[in-house]
Design a protein around this motif. Structure first.
Motif, short mmCIF file in Angstrom:
data_model
loop_
_atom_site.label_atom_id
_atom_site.label_comp_id
_atom_site.label_asym_id
_atom_site.label_seq_id
_atom_site.Cartn_x
_atom_site.Cartn_y
_atom_site.Cartn_z
N SER A 42 0.82 -1.20 0.00
CA SER A 42 0.00 0.00 0.00
C SER A 42 0.86 1.26 0.00
CB SER A 42 -0.92 0.01 1.22
OG SER A 42 -0.15 0.09 2.40
N PHE A 43 0.21 2.35 -0.34
CA PHE A 43 0.73 3.70 -0.24
C PHE A 43 -0.33 4.54 0.48
CE2 PHE A 43 2.86 2.39 -4.19
CZ PHE A 43 4.15 2.88 -4.02
N ALA A 44 0.11 5.58 1.17
CA ALA A 44 -0.82 6.53 1.79
C ALA A 44 -1.06 7.69 0.84
CB ALA A 44 -0.23 7.05 3.10
N ILE A 45 -2.27 8.16 0.84
CA ILE A 45 -2.61 9.36 0.07
C ILE A 45 -2.38 10.56 0.97
CG2 ILE A 45 -4.47 10.62 -1.07
CD1 ILE A 45 -5.56 7.94 -2.03
N ALA A 63 -4.53 14.29 -6.96
CA ALA A 63 -4.19 13.54 -5.76
C ALA A 63 -2.68 13.47 -5.61
CB ALA A 63 -4.78 12.14 -5.81
N GLU A 64 -2.24 13.46 -4.34
CA GLU A 64 -0.83 13.29 -4.01
C GLU A 64 -0.66 12.03 -3.17
OE1 GLU A 64 0.27 16.90 -1.99
OE2 GLU A 64 0.85 17.84 -3.88
N ILE A 65 0.34 11.23 -3.52
CA ILE A 65 0.61 9.97 -2.84
C ILE A 65 2.00 10.06 -2.22
CG2 ILE A 65 0.89 7.47 -3.16
CD1 ILE A 65 -0.92 7.97 -5.75
N MET A 95 4.20 11.34 -5.32
CA MET A 95 3.72 10.97 -6.66
C MET A 95 2.41 11.73 -6.84
SD MET A 95 4.39 6.86 -6.65
CE MET A 95 3.99 6.57 -4.92
N THR A 96 2.15 12.20 -8.04
CA THR A 96 0.92 12.98 -8.26
C THR A 96 0.09 12.39 -9.40
OG1 THR A 96 2.00 14.51 -9.79
CG2 THR A 96 1.98 15.13 -7.46
N ARG A 110 -18.49 0.64 -17.24
CA ARG A 110 -17.70 1.32 -16.22
C ARG A 110 -17.11 2.62 -16.75
NH1 ARG A 110 -17.08 -2.21 -12.08
NH2 ARG A 110 -17.37 -4.39 -12.55
N PRO A 111 -17.23 3.69 -15.96
CA PRO A 111 -16.59 4.95 -16.36
C PRO A 111 -15.07 4.80 -16.33
CG PRO A 111 -18.17 5.29 -14.57
CD PRO A 111 -18.00 3.83 -14.74
N VAL A 112 -14.40 5.56 -17.18
CA VAL A 112 -12.95 5.53 -17.27
C VAL A 112 -12.43 6.93 -16.99
CG1 VAL A 112 -11.01 5.17 -18.84
CG2 VAL A 112 -12.97 3.64 -18.92
N LEU A 113 -11.41 6.99 -16.14
CA LEU A 113 -10.78 8.24 -15.74
C LEU A 113 -9.39 8.25 -16.35
CD1 LEU A 113 -10.75 10.73 -13.79
CD2 LEU A 113 -9.95 9.16 -12.04
N THR A 114 -9.10 9.22 -17.19
CA THR A 114 -7.77 9.32 -17.78
C THR A 114 -7.07 10.54 -17.22
OG1 THR A 114 -8.57 10.56 -19.68
CG2 THR A 114 -8.42 8.18 -19.93
N GLY A 115 -5.75 10.43 -17.10
CA GLY A 115 -4.99 11.54 -16.56
C GLY A 115 -3.51 11.27 -16.64
N THR A 116 -2.75 12.03 -15.85
CA THR A 116 -1.30 11.94 -15.85
C THR A 116 -0.82 11.58 -14.45
OG1 THR A 116 -1.19 13.61 -17.59
CG2 THR A 116 0.83 13.20 -16.33
N LEU A 117 -0.01 10.53 -14.39
CA LEU A 117 0.63 10.11 -13.15
C LEU A 117 2.10 10.50 -13.25
CD1 LEU A 117 0.49 8.55 -10.43
CD2 LEU A 117 1.07 6.48 -11.75
N THR A 118 2.60 11.16 -12.21
CA THR A 118 4.01 11.56 -12.17
C THR A 118 4.70 10.82 -11.04
OG1 THR A 118 3.44 13.74 -13.05
CG2 THR A 118 5.61 13.51 -12.02
N VAL A 119 5.73 10.06 -11.39
CA VAL A 119 6.51 9.27 -10.44
C VAL A 119 7.98 9.55 -10.72
CG1 VAL A 119 7.08 6.94 -9.62
CG2 VAL A 119 4.75 7.45 -10.41
N ARG A 120 8.73 9.94 -9.69
CA ARG A 120 10.16 10.25 -9.84
C ARG A 120 10.41 11.31 -10.91
NH1 ARG A 120 14.50 5.94 -8.67
NH2 ARG A 120 15.47 7.24 -10.23
#
Length: 177
Positions: A42-45, A63-65, A95-96, A110-120
């Motif tokens: 797991s990760f915390a939000i 969201a920020e993780i 991570m955002t 099912r609805p689909v959510l698209t976006g950008t994940l930033t890691v490192r």
């Protein structure tokens, strides 16, 4: 025989919502040892916001993780993944995720959510499938799933030993403010 929970077809009322970090989380499942062993963690939000719009497709989710919150209940593995070879929370503490759009494709339930994940510091497109959204007065809870390829974010250490893909499940509780 149905293997997945049905979608609860509700949408939040338009407005600004805050993600409650204490009641939200990211869990994952992956493989290790050349695919022989299963790993869950797991990760915390840290926090985030949902600006629900009408139509819902115009909504924006941020969201920020917490990178350092990575946990698998194996101290040695956790220390290794939290090192500069993998997640590097000292250099990249967060991570955002920021959504671009929400839509239900023709013929899809099912609805689909698209976006950008930033890691490192590496940003890549990601698609999340919304599997649940339950609305109550002044709040809502949502669940979404995605498959992430760690190598797309420049995390390439331990190929073969550590799996390439992570199956993520995000569960967020949001309160209107």
């Amino acid at each position: 025989m149905q293997t997945e929970a049905p979608v609860i077809a509700t949408t939040p009322q338009p407005g600004h919502y805050d993600i409650d970090p204490g009641r939200s989380r990211v869990t994952f499942a992956t493989r290790h040892l050349f695919g022989l062993g299963r790993v869950k963690g797991s990760f915390a939000i840290r926090g985030g916001t949902v600006d629900a719009a009408d139509p819902i497709a115009a909504s924006v989710i941020c969201a920020e993780i917490e990178t350092a919150s990575f946990r698998t209940r194996n101290r040695q593995r956790d220390q290794s993944v939290l090192s500069p070879r993998f997640l590097d929370p000292a250099g990249h503490p967060v991570m955002t995720f920021r959504s671009d759009r929400i839509e239900t494709a023709p013929g899809q339930q099912r609805p689909v959510l698209t976006g950008t994940l930033t890691v490192r510091g590496t940003a890549r497109p990601v698609t999340l499938t919304v599997t649940r959204c339950e609305v109550s007065r002044g709040s809502f809870t949502a669940r979404a799933t995605a498959r992430i390829d760690r190598t797309e974010f420049g995390i390439t250490a331990a190929r073969g030993v550590a799996a390439r893909y992570l199956d993520l499940t995000l569960e967020i509780q949001c309160t209107r403010n």
